[in-house]
Design a protein around this motif. Structure first.
Motif, PDB file in Angstrom:
ATOM      1  N   ALA A   1       0.871  -1.209  -0.004  1.00 52.87           N
ATOM      2  CA  ALA A   1      -0.158   0.033  -0.039  1.00 52.87           C
ATOM      3  C   ALA A   1       0.873   1.353  -0.110  1.00 52.87           C
ATOM      4  CB  ALA A   1      -0.888   0.089   1.177  1.00 52.87           C
ATOM      5  N   VAL A   2       0.340   2.233  -0.731  1.00 52.21           N
ATOM      6  CA  VAL A   2       1.233   3.498  -0.876  1.00 52.21           C
ATOM      7  C   VAL A   2       1.014   4.345   0.411  1.00 52.21           C
ATOM      8  CG1 VAL A   2       1.419   5.566  -2.069  1.00 52.21           C
ATOM      9  CG2 VAL A   2       1.040   3.674  -3.258  1.00 52.21           C
ATOM     10  N   VAL A   3       2.170   4.822   0.887  1.00 54.69           N
ATOM     11  CA  VAL A   3       2.361   5.657   2.096  1.00 54.69           C
ATOM     12  C   VAL A   3       2.450   7.183   1.734  1.00 54.69           C
ATOM     13  CG1 VAL A   3       3.482   6.033   4.199  1.00 54.69           C
ATOM     14  CG2 VAL A   3       3.169   3.571   3.737  1.00 54.69           C
ATOM     15  N   ALA A   4       3.587   7.487   0.975  1.00 55.56           N
ATOM     16  CA  ALA A   4       3.856   8.651   0.288  1.00 55.56           C
ATOM     17  C   ALA A   4       4.707   8.696  -0.729  1.00 55.56           C
ATOM     18  CB  ALA A   4       4.728   9.298   1.691  1.00 55.56           C
ATOM     19  N   ARG A   5       4.838   9.692  -1.333  1.00 56.11           N
ATOM     20  CA  ARG A   5       5.758   9.973  -2.370  1.00 56.11           C
ATOM     21  C   ARG A   5       7.142   9.869  -1.862  1.00 56.11           C
ATOM     22  NH1 ARG A   5       5.049  14.075  -7.186  1.00 56.11           N
ATOM     23  NH2 ARG A   5       7.209  14.112  -7.961  1.00 56.11           N
ATOM     24  N   ALA A   6       8.068   9.135  -2.402  1.00 55.65           N
ATOM     25  CA  ALA A   6       9.412   9.080  -2.236  1.00 55.65           C
ATOM     26  C   ALA A   6      10.313   9.689  -2.801  1.00 55.65           C
ATOM     27  CB  ALA A   6       9.730   7.546  -2.051  1.00 55.65           C
ATOM     28  N   GLY A   7      10.124   9.960  -4.003  1.00 55.20           N
ATOM     29  CA  GLY A   7      11.186  10.797  -5.156  1.00 55.20           C
ATOM     30  C   GLY A   7      10.934  10.349  -6.447  1.00 55.20           C
ATOM     31  N   GLU A   8      11.992  10.807  -7.257  1.00 57.44           N
ATOM     32  CA  GLU A   8      11.857  10.454  -8.548  1.00 57.44           C
ATOM     33  C   GLU A   8      13.066  10.186  -9.269  1.00 57.44           C
ATOM     34  OE1 GLU A   8      11.464  14.923 -10.462  1.00 57.44           O
ATOM     35  OE2 GLU A   8       9.756  14.342  -9.129  1.00 57.44           O
ATOM     36  N   SER A   9      13.146   9.587 -10.386  1.00 59.18           N
ATOM     37  CA  SER A   9      14.304   9.315 -11.205  1.00 59.18           C
ATOM     38  C   SER A   9      14.020   9.515 -12.731  1.00 59.18           C
ATOM     39  CB  SER A   9      14.644   7.944 -10.911  1.00 59.18           C
ATOM     40  OG  SER A   9      15.784   7.462 -11.712  1.00 59.18           O
ATOM     41  N   GLU A  10      15.286  10.289 -13.222  1.00 58.55           N
ATOM     42  CA  GLU A  10      15.089  10.176 -14.667  1.00 58.55           C
ATOM     43  C   GLU A  10      16.320   9.420 -15.498  1.00 58.55           C
ATOM     44  OE1 GLU A  10      14.274  13.982 -17.857  1.00 58.55           O
ATOM     45  OE2 GLU A  10      13.870  14.123 -15.508  1.00 58.55           O
ATOM     46  N   PHE A  11      15.976   8.767 -16.407  1.00 54.97           N
ATOM     47  CA  PHE A  11      17.233   8.311 -17.314  1.00 54.97           C
ATOM     48  C   PHE A  11      16.709   8.142 -18.763  1.00 54.97           C
ATOM     49  CE2 PHE A  11      14.830   5.147 -14.943  1.00 54.97           C
ATOM     50  CZ  PHE A  11      14.701   4.113 -15.846  1.00 54.97           C
ATOM     51  N   ALA A  12      17.937   7.575 -19.309  1.00 55.03           N
ATOM     52  CA  ALA A  12      17.193   7.334 -20.887  1.00 55.03           C
ATOM     53  C   ALA A  12      17.487   5.677 -21.020  1.00 55.03           C
ATOM     54  CB  ALA A  12      18.253   7.918 -21.638  1.00 55.03           C
ATOM     55  N   VAL A  13      16.508   5.173 -21.745  1.00 51.80           N
ATOM     56  CA  VAL A  13      16.317   3.944 -22.295  1.00 51.80           C
ATOM     57  C   VAL A  13      16.365   4.027 -23.762  1.00 51.80           C
ATOM     58  CG1 VAL A  13      15.352   1.692 -22.334  1.00 51.80           C
ATOM     59  CG2 VAL A  13      15.524   2.997 -20.318  1.00 51.80           C
ATOM     60  N   ASP A  14      17.408   3.523 -24.497  1.00 59.45           N
ATOM     61  CA  ASP A  14      17.472   3.444 -26.120  1.00 59.45           C
ATOM     62  C   ASP A  14      17.100   4.823 -26.588  1.00 59.45           C
ATOM     63  OD1 ASP A  14      17.812   0.537 -25.947  1.00 59.45           O
ATOM     64  OD2 ASP A  14      15.555   0.418 -26.117  1.00 59.45           O
TER      65      ASP A  14
ATOM     66  N   ARG B   1      19.541   7.139  -4.256  1.00 59.04           N
ATOM     67  CA  ARG B   1      19.176   8.368  -3.808  1.00 59.04           C
ATOM     68  C   ARG B   1      17.466   8.444  -3.254  1.00 59.04           C
ATOM     69  NH1 ARG B   1      16.433  11.772  -6.751  1.00 59.04           N
ATOM     70  NH2 ARG B   1      17.494  11.030  -8.447  1.00 59.04           N
ATOM     71  N   VAL B   2      17.020   7.753  -4.126  1.00 54.26           N
ATOM     72  CA  VAL B   2      15.479   7.431  -3.783  1.00 54.26           C
ATOM     73  C   VAL B   2      15.119   6.710  -2.599  1.00 54.26           C
ATOM     74  CG1 VAL B   2      13.270   6.491  -4.820  1.00 54.26           C
ATOM     75  CG2 VAL B   2      14.585   7.769  -6.206  1.00 54.26           C
ATOM     76  N   LEU B   3      15.943   5.538  -2.686  1.00 56.61           N
ATOM     77  CA  LEU B   3      15.876   4.640  -1.503  1.00 56.61           C
ATOM     78  C   LEU B   3      16.270   5.560   0.028  1.00 56.61           C
ATOM     79  CD1 LEU B   3      15.551   1.783  -0.213  1.00 56.61           C
ATOM     80  CD2 LEU B   3      18.035   1.327  -0.804  1.00 56.61           C
ATOM     81  N   THR B   4      17.325   6.326  -0.060  1.00 53.48           N
ATOM     82  CA  THR B   4      17.504   7.163   1.041  1.00 53.48           C
ATOM     83  C   THR B   4      16.410   8.241   1.436  1.00 53.48           C
ATOM     84  OG1 THR B   4      19.926   7.168   0.281  1.00 53.48           O
ATOM     85  CG2 THR B   4      19.308   8.825   1.844  1.00 53.48           C
ATOM     86  N   GLN B   5      15.859   8.810   0.412  1.00 51.89           N
ATOM     87  CA  GLN B   5      14.756   9.754   0.666  1.00 51.89           C
ATOM     88  C   GLN B   5      13.442   8.893   1.402  1.00 51.89           C
ATOM     89  OE1 GLN B   5      16.010  11.998  -3.301  1.00 51.89           O
ATOM     90  NE2 GLN B   5      13.621  11.867  -2.773  1.00 51.89           N
ATOM     91  N   ALA B   6      13.278   7.592   0.745  1.00 54.50           N
ATOM     92  CA  ALA B   6      12.075   6.836   1.435  1.00 54.50           C
ATOM     93  C   ALA B   6      12.578   6.401   2.623  1.00 54.50           C
ATOM     94  CB  ALA B   6      12.038   5.568   0.373  1.00 54.50           C
ATOM     95  N   HIS B   7      13.733   5.961   3.010  1.00 52.71           N
ATOM     96  CA  HIS B   7      14.071   5.302   4.291  1.00 52.71           C
ATOM     97  C   HIS B   7      14.191   6.750   5.410  1.00 52.71           C
ATOM     98  CE1 HIS B   7      16.197   3.069   7.324  1.00 52.71           C
ATOM     99  NE2 HIS B   7      17.143   3.906   7.425  1.00 52.71           N
ATOM    100  N   ALA B   8      14.254   7.769   4.899  1.00 46.21           N
ATOM    101  CA  ALA B   8      14.207   8.968   5.768  1.00 46.21           C
ATOM    102  C   ALA B   8      12.577   9.287   6.157  1.00 46.21           C
ATOM    103  CB  ALA B   8      14.668  10.386   5.204  1.00 46.21           C
ATOM    104  N   LEU B   9      11.468   8.845   5.089  1.00 41.15           N
ATOM    105  CA  LEU B   9      10.123   9.241   5.477  1.00 41.15           C
ATOM    106  C   LEU B   9       9.675   7.772   6.326  1.00 41.15           C
ATOM    107  CD1 LEU B   9       9.050   9.829   1.933  1.00 41.15           C
ATOM    108  CD2 LEU B   9       8.939  11.359   3.746  1.00 41.15           C
TER     109      LEU B   9
END
Length: 130
Positions: free
Chosen positions: A63-76, A120-128
């Protein structure tokens, strides 16, 4: 407003009094550990996509608790934008993809995650999650 094409989850669970996080093996690169994520389907909310992807990739209901962060990258050569949510483990579900998944203590998960943006996202989620 930034448009997300993917959603994913940082799923937390307490095991023997200790917080653990769910990692899955990357689909294209065996031995590379990532957070579960995938496409947002037409008409689907970001939260619903994250819940669905966690179950499809890892066989875990969450179940969703809170927004944890975002990531941006390229695929092909195409940009991929992912929104991640901190999620709570709810039980076992139905896995539809053949990939390894495992629960790790925060410090161990940080060491295993291959990509800096996912750390970075994992670290932000852990802090939450404290």
């Amino acid at each position: 407003m930034l448009e997300y094409s993917h959603a994913g989850g940082v799923v937390a669970r307490t095991v023997d009094g200790e917080q653990k996080y769910l990692l899955v093996e990357a689909r294209r690169s065996r031995g590379v550990w990532v957070l579960p994520k995938g496409h947002i389907e037409p008409g689907e909310t970001e939260e619903a996509a994250a819940v669905r992807e966690v179950e499809e990739e890892a066989g875990v209901r969450a179940a969703v608790v809170a927004r944890a962060g975002e990531s941006e990258f390229a695929v092909d050569g195409r940009p991929v934008r992912v929104i991640f949510f901190l999620m709570r483990y709810q039980g076992e579900g139905t896995r539809t993809e053949e990939r390894a998944g495992a629960w790790y203590r925060y410090e161990d998960a940080l060491g295993l995650v291959h990509f800096e943006n996912i750390r970075r996202v994992l670290t932000q989620a852990h802090a939450l999650n404290r």
